[in-house]
Design an enzyme around this catalytic site. Structure first.
Site, PDB file in Angstrom:
ATOM      1  N   ASP A 358     -19.043  -3.266 -34.809  1.00 55.56           N
ATOM      2  CA  ASP A 358     -19.562  -4.115 -33.741  1.00 55.56           C
ATOM      3  C   ASP A 358     -20.725  -3.347 -33.097  1.00 55.56           C
ATOM      4  O   ASP A 358     -21.174  -2.320 -33.634  1.00 55.56           O
ATOM      5  CB  ASP A 358     -18.457  -4.489 -32.742  1.00 55.56           C
ATOM      6  CG  ASP A 358     -18.025  -3.306 -31.871  1.00 55.56           C
ATOM      7  OD1 ASP A 358     -18.475  -2.169 -32.144  1.00 55.56           O
ATOM      8  OD2 ASP A 358     -17.253  -3.519 -30.930  1.00 55.56           O
ATOM      9  N   CYS A 417     -16.137   0.825 -34.161  1.00 56.99           N
ATOM     10  CA  CYS A 417     -16.432   0.144 -32.903  1.00 56.99           C
ATOM     11  C   CYS A 417     -16.442   1.245 -31.846  1.00 56.99           C
ATOM     12  O   CYS A 417     -16.461   2.429 -32.196  1.00 56.99           O
ATOM     13  CB  CYS A 417     -15.442  -0.979 -32.594  1.00 56.99           C
ATOM     14  SG  CYS A 417     -13.745  -0.461 -32.303  1.00 56.99           S
ATOM     15  N   THR A 419     -14.269   2.678 -29.840  1.00 62.20           N
ATOM     16  CA  THR A 419     -13.213   3.679 -30.023  1.00 62.20           C
ATOM     17  C   THR A 419     -12.653   3.668 -31.442  1.00 62.20           C
ATOM     18  O   THR A 419     -11.889   4.557 -31.805  1.00 62.20           O
ATOM     19  CB  THR A 419     -12.018   3.370 -29.092  1.00 62.20           C
ATOM     20  OG1 THR A 419     -11.552   2.049 -29.431  1.00 62.20           O
ATOM     21  CG2 THR A 419     -12.421   3.417 -27.634  1.00 62.20           C
ATOM     22  N   HIS A 450      -1.405  10.640 -47.479  1.00 59.79           N
ATOM     23  CA  HIS A 450      -0.097  10.013 -47.241  1.00 59.79           C
ATOM     24  C   HIS A 450      -0.153   8.488 -47.182  1.00 59.79           C
ATOM     25  O   HIS A 450       0.722   7.818 -47.702  1.00 59.79           O
ATOM     26  CB  HIS A 450       0.501  10.523 -45.922  1.00 59.79           C
ATOM     27  CG  HIS A 450       0.940  11.947 -46.009  1.00 59.79           C
ATOM     28  ND1 HIS A 450       1.532  12.621 -44.967  1.00 59.79           N
ATOM     29  CD2 HIS A 450       0.863  12.846 -47.031  1.00 59.79           C
ATOM     30  CE1 HIS A 450       1.796  13.868 -45.337  1.00 59.79           C
ATOM     31  NE2 HIS A 450       1.394  14.027 -46.597  1.00 59.79           N
ATOM     32  N   HIS A 485       5.291   8.704 -50.912  1.00 66.17           N
ATOM     33  CA  HIS A 485       4.275   8.009 -50.102  1.00 66.17           C
ATOM     34  C   HIS A 485       3.922   6.654 -50.704  1.00 66.17           C
ATOM     35  O   HIS A 485       3.616   5.713 -49.989  1.00 66.17           O
ATOM     36  CB  HIS A 485       3.021   8.879 -49.969  1.00 66.17           C
ATOM     37  CG  HIS A 485       3.304  10.195 -49.316  1.00 66.17           C
ATOM     38  ND1 HIS A 485       3.703  10.279 -48.001  1.00 66.17           N
ATOM     39  CD2 HIS A 485       3.282  11.458 -49.801  1.00 66.17           C
ATOM     40  CE1 HIS A 485       3.901  11.555 -47.691  1.00 66.17           C
ATOM     41  NE2 HIS A 485       3.660  12.295 -48.779  1.00 66.17           N
TER      42      HIS A 485
END
Ligand code: TXA
Ligand code: MG
Length: 495
Positions: A358, A417, A419, A450, A485
């Site tokens: 964004d 974005c 954060t 993982h 995993h």
């Protein structure tokens, strides 16, 4: 039916216009491909177009006008974005989808309440429209499913005896159909890519223009009809995108990968097939020849049909700019029959990475893009936007990237974005996506080892660019550990 062949003289254009006014069908040149024209306001005439082409009746027509002023006769909508596009791109190879006024018969719009409008730059086309005095509905002048016609001869080959006249003008310069852009929503969406690319239109508008998500997916093809099967994740907004298209008679295979390797593989395969008595044609363009490829592609397919070619081996172009639009046609002609050389090599190396952000992640996305390009020029980047710092909504971009990866169109994705949190949430809503938000190199290592994260999320306002690039490198260079995993990531994929 006796099909008249007309020239582009004033007199003949007048004759052609008389045929249109009387409810007849005329094939005519435009700058993109030849169109099969009928009076767009006459339901009976438009009905004849579907019949002559053998076209499904839910596939709407493009309505062609000769003056910008005529737009307001077809729609009540006129936004600043539309005005900008009309000023910059009309006359030219751009079609805008807008709400339809009631005077347009629904047979013209395939039953939709929107109409696709275009003002062609070809003078012959515009003369014909203004001489007719009505808007002209015109799909490409080919039999449904055949490659679009770029010369008058192609129209003769497909439609002789099925329509009233063919205006024999110049060969089409562009060679692929107009860009179709949906102007009915907040964000203009490309429904069919053309020579005017999303990047270019986004520049004109000063805001993001996105591809319809269905353009980024490999659809499921029905073995019986060759049409796209409508599934939960493949619902093209443009009805035409679901039908079998541009199909040559020959079997067609696309080779994708590093340029020299592709050429070598094609030559080897061609020699093999020829030795076994098959007639083989190759279609190879370099990435910097995308406009030439657009100009010639449909003609090449038709040539192959004429020569009774058994197999066409084609080299994929890089899917950026006009290459994206050419590949949209090429994938369809080949029924998505693709050989991925990089995957075959089993290099385990990522080839196509989708990027999306964004406004808050835009700057970091650009830095990461540059970083990856410098790091490994074999990695192909598909930039899904946004293309500026103007405020946009992160769910749109997170979803677009998620869909590109989940569909296999891209191998991996990176989303940014402010954060990284919101856009990772959006990406993770797409089934098959495992998006990990990382703020350290250690997290990047573990989210691959993982979680086998197929999308990496970064925060443009929370992670310094230098660290972000280290995170990207670590994530790309780390291998998934598998074992226990794998059991867990399988569980994730089922959710
Ligand atoms: O370059 C061109 O656009 C050529 C020349 C003749 O102008 N025309 C052309 O028309 O390519 P056609 O019918 O072959 O393709 C029209 C495309 C189809 O994919 C159709 O589904 C889409 O435009 N379309 C038309 N009206 C629409 C609407 N209201 N909403 C969404 N898509 C629409
Ligand atoms: Mg068509």
């Amino acid at each position: 039916m006796d099909t008249k062949i007309l020239s582009t003289s004033k007199e003949d254009i007048r004759l052609a216009a008389d045929i249109i006014k009387a409810g007849g069908l005329v094939a005519f040149p435009t700058e993109t491909v030849y169109g099969l024209g009928a009076n767009a306001l006459d339901p009976e005439a438009v009905g004849k177009v579907y019949k002559a082409k053998g076209r499904p009746s839910d596939n709407p027509m493009i309505v062609h006008i000769s003056h910008k002023d005529d737009m307001c006769k077809l729609t009540d909508l006129m936004t600043p974005d539309m005005e900008r596009l009309m000023d910059a791109c009309w006359p030219g190879p751009l079609t805008m989808v807008v709400p339809a006024k009631d005077i347009i018969p629904r047979v013209t719009t395939g039953g939709l309440d929107t109409v696709a409008v275009r003002m062609p730059s070809s003078e012959t086309a515009r003369d014909l429209i203004s001489e007719s005095g009505v808007p002209i509905a015109a799909p490409s002048a080919n039999l449904s499913g055949h490659p679009s016609p770029t010369t008058a001869q192609h129209c003769v080959d497909d439609l002789m005896g099925r329509i009233d006249a063919i205006v024999s003008g110049d060969d089409c310069q562009v060679g692929i159909e107009s860009t179709v852009i949906d102007m009915t929503g907040e964000t203009p969406m490309i429904l069919r890519p053309g020579i005017l690319t999303a990047e270019k239109l986004s520049e004109v508008l000063g805001k993001e223009v996105l591809p319809d998500p269905s353009l980024l997916k490999k659809p499921e093809i029905s073995k019986d009809t060759g049409n796209v099967v409508n599934t939960e994740d493949f619902r093209p907004k443009s009805p035409g995108m679901k039908y079998k298209h541009y199909a040559p008679k020959a079997e067609m295979v696309i080779y994708r990968g590093e340029e020299a390797a592709v050429r070598e593989a094609i030559e080897k395969k061609a020699a093999e097939l020829r030795a076994s008595g098959k007639k083989v044609e190759t279609i190879i363009y370099r990435d910097d020849e995308s406009e030439k490829a657009a100009h010639e592609f449909f003609g090449r397919l038709r040539e192959c049909d004429k020569n009774n070619t058994d197999v066409i081996l084609a080299a994929a172009l890089s899917e950026s700019g006009v290459g994206f639009s050419v590949m949209n046609r090429m994938f369809k002609s080949a029924g998505y029959n693709i050989i991925d050389l990089d995957k075959e090599k089993g290099s385990g190396k990522t080839m196509i990475i989708a990027l999306a952000s964004d406004h808050g992640g835009y700057a970091l996305k650009e830095i990461v893009k540059k970083h990856i390009k410098e790091k490994d020029k074999d990695i192909k980047i598909v930039d899904l936007g946004t293309h500026s710092e103007e405020s946009v909504d992160y769910p749109v971009y997170g979803k677009a990237c998620g869909e590109a990866v989940a569909s296999g169109k891209a191998d991996l994705g990176i989303v940014c974005c402010g954060t990284g949190i919101g856009i990772s949430m959006a990406a993770n809503k797409v089934k098959g996506v495992r998006c990990g938000l990382c703020t350290s190199v250690e997290m990047a290592h573990l989210t691959k080892e993982h979680n086998n994260a197929n999308i990496l999320a970064l925060g443009g306002r929370t992670t310094e660019p230098e660290l972000a690039c280290q995170i990207v490198d670590e994530w790309l260079d780390t291998e998934f550990a598998g074992g226990r995993h794998k059991r867990r990531t399988d569980m994730l994929d089922e959710m």
